[in-house]
Scaffold this active site. Sequence first.
Site, mmCIF file in Angstrom:
data_model
loop_
_atom_site.group_PDB
_atom_site.id
_atom_site.type_symbol
_atom_site.label_atom_id
_atom_site.label_comp_id
_atom_site.label_asym_id
_atom_site.label_seq_id
_atom_site.Cartn_x
_atom_site.Cartn_y
_atom_site.Cartn_z
ATOM 1 N N GLY A 162 24.782 63.393 6.780
ATOM 2 C CA GLY A 162 24.085 64.443 6.029
ATOM 3 C C GLY A 162 23.279 65.307 6.996
ATOM 4 N N ASP B 211 24.274 66.817 13.387
ATOM 5 C CA ASP B 211 25.088 66.307 14.493
ATOM 6 C C ASP B 211 26.446 65.790 14.030
ATOM 7 O OD1 ASP B 211 23.134 66.930 16.312
ATOM 8 O OD2 ASP B 211 22.172 64.973 16.179
ATOM 9 N N CYS C 86 21.157 48.154 14.264
ATOM 10 C CA CYS C 86 22.025 48.864 13.317
ATOM 11 C C CYS C 86 23.325 49.293 14.003
ATOM 12 C CB CYS C 86 21.283 50.071 12.748
ATOM 13 S SG CYS C 86 22.315 51.060 11.669
ATOM 14 N N CYS D 78 15.281 55.054 10.836
ATOM 15 C CA CYS D 78 15.983 55.788 9.790
ATOM 16 C C CYS D 78 15.497 55.442 8.379
ATOM 17 C CB CYS D 78 17.480 55.588 9.933
ATOM 18 S SG CYS D 78 17.974 53.894 10.159
HETATM 19 N N1 LIG Z 1 24.364 57.157 6.449
HETATM 20 C C1 LIG Z 1 25.273 57.364 7.389
HETATM 21 N N2 LIG Z 1 26.581 57.331 7.082
HETATM 22 C C2 LIG Z 1 27.525 57.517 8.021
HETATM 23 N N3 LIG Z 1 27.253 57.737 9.314
HETATM 24 C C3 LIG Z 1 25.963 57.770 9.698
HETATM 25 C C4 LIG Z 1 24.910 57.582 8.757
HETATM 26 N N4 LIG Z 1 23.736 57.665 9.429
HETATM 27 C C5 LIG Z 1 24.048 57.914 10.708
HETATM 28 N N5 LIG Z 1 25.394 57.965 10.891
HETATM 29 C C6 LIG Z 1 26.144 58.249 12.136
HETATM 30 O O1 LIG Z 1 25.395 57.827 13.275
HETATM 31 C C7 LIG Z 1 25.076 58.963 14.103
HETATM 32 C C8 LIG Z 1 23.720 58.820 14.742
HETATM 33 O O2 LIG Z 1 22.799 58.584 13.726
HETATM 34 P P1 LIG Z 1 21.270 58.982 13.841
HETATM 35 O O3 LIG Z 1 20.568 58.315 12.733
HETATM 36 O O4 LIG Z 1 20.815 58.770 15.220
HETATM 37 O O5 LIG Z 1 21.315 60.501 13.414
HETATM 38 P P2 LIG Z 1 21.179 61.876 14.114
HETATM 39 O O6 LIG Z 1 21.229 61.807 15.606
HETATM 40 O O7 LIG Z 1 20.026 62.554 13.491
HETATM 41 O O8 LIG Z 1 22.569 62.514 13.621
HETATM 42 P P3 LIG Z 1 22.815 63.409 12.348
HETATM 43 O O9 LIG Z 1 22.257 64.765 12.699
HETATM 44 O O10 LIG Z 1 24.295 63.378 12.188
HETATM 45 O O11 LIG Z 1 22.083 62.749 11.185
HETATM 46 C C9 LIG Z 1 25.198 60.164 13.172
HETATM 47 O O12 LIG Z 1 25.461 61.338 13.884
HETATM 48 C C10 LIG Z 1 26.332 59.749 12.260
HETATM 49 O O13 LIG Z 1 27.586 60.004 12.835
#
Ligand SMILES: Nc1ncnc2c1ncn2[C@@H]1O[C@H](COP(=O)(O)OP(=O)(O)OP(=O)(O)O)[C@@H](O)[C@H]1O
Length: 414
Positions: free
Chosen positions: A40, A43, A132, A230
């Site tokens: 959501g 990235d 995680c 998260c």
């Molecule tokens: N709820 C979810 N469902 C599926 N994939 C997830 C989820 N949360 C995170 N990911 C995957 O893990 C990656 C890294 O997660 P992180 O929580 O570090 O988010 P982020 O760097 O802020 O990335 P994004 O902008 O995509 O949220 C994400 O880019 C995504 O591909």
Amino acid sequence: MALIGRAAASSALRRWSCAAERLVQHSQRRLATVAVGISGGVDSAVAALLLKRQGHEVIGLHMRSWDVKDESVPEGEMSCVEKERHDAERLCRHLGIGFHEVDFVREYWSLVFEPFLQSYRHGTTPNPDVACNRYIKFDLFHQHALSLGAQHVATGHYARLRRDERTGRMQLLKAVDESKDQSYFLSCVQQQALPQVIFPLGGLPKVEVRRLAREAELHVASKKDSVGICFVGKRRFGRFIAEYLECTSGPFVCVETGMTVGTHRGHPLYTPGAKARIGGLAEQEDRKKWYVVAKSAQENTVYVCLGADHRALKTSALLTDTPSWVAGDAPDALRLANESVLRCQARVRYQQPLNACEVRLSEDRLDVAFEQPIDYVAEQQVLAMYDGEVCLGGATISQRLENVMPLEGVQIHG
Ligand SMILES: Nc1ncnc2c1ncn2[C@@H]1O[C@H](COP(=O)(O)OP(=O)(O)OP(=O)(O)O)[C@@H](O)[C@H]1O
């Protein structure tokens, strides 16, 4: 005329063969179905966009890892969990890719959240994002993505992968944009998942990712980066943790003098290296300068020192639990020679500059000595080890050694 005809025919042929070549490459690449973890956020959305542009068959897979029940949401507002799901679905629609969902709420609770709480109860500071990645994203989630028919699983992590020519195994590399590098959080991921993993953003700076998102008119192009743990979402960490752990007030004790210098609101609310914000002191200046050195859960005591540069905050050696090596095995330096020493660089926090150190295997644990004392080592945080740009692996810190505690006999372990 004949010459012109031949030239035109050969240029048409060239154009045709180029087009045919593109078609073949395109259809070969189309054979790969890639499941992208769609959170959501911006990235993972750009990761999906790039893979689609490369011609892959892309599917979006959104994971639910936190129950709406466990979020206190004001009446009429959407919970964080629901908002993320809503954004993920909307992004998949916009990108023209399938949207799938999977529920790992129970697994996340038992493999990540319960150990996280347990560690806090014992007065230590765990890293749930590392857990995680190891147990959920690059294991259960990964397997589920493959079971949907995907040959590859992609995420929006800032890190890179490369096959080691000598061993044939996958190596985990830092991201090109060091300010976004997430290899620290991935340091305990296991080798078996990596051959199928793709990190489309590893070579891109974040500003370029945002530009691509704007260009593709993704509605999350300006969405804030997620910060911190998260599942805490936008809540204050203190308020969040107090919902799950008993927080009772106790003394702040100065490591220098052994004197009680204030009252804390419960040891789980404090992390070594963080400001203690001791109230009740007359001098505003002093209040700013107290830092947490260590905690004792048993005594419900938080040990503090004055000043961020205090030597009580420095650690030159530590022990870890059993390490996890990205390559599957320990590096040659630790396995092959007697008295073996691995000279590498390490960090004990996300984005901490790398520090030169010597690592020795003692039984199946690591004994780590830093060239220079380092700041803010917290037990149960992860030590990530690097050989240049390659992340070798990670291990949970079990004990700080040789940390300077001027007050003889101060017992800091809970
Ligand atoms: N709820 C979810 N469902 C599926 N994939 C997830 C989820 N949360 C995170 N990911 C995957 O893990 C990656 C890294 O997660 P992180 O929580 O570090 O988010 P982020 O760097 O802020 O990335 P994004 O902008 O995509 O949220 C994400 O880019 C995504 O591909």
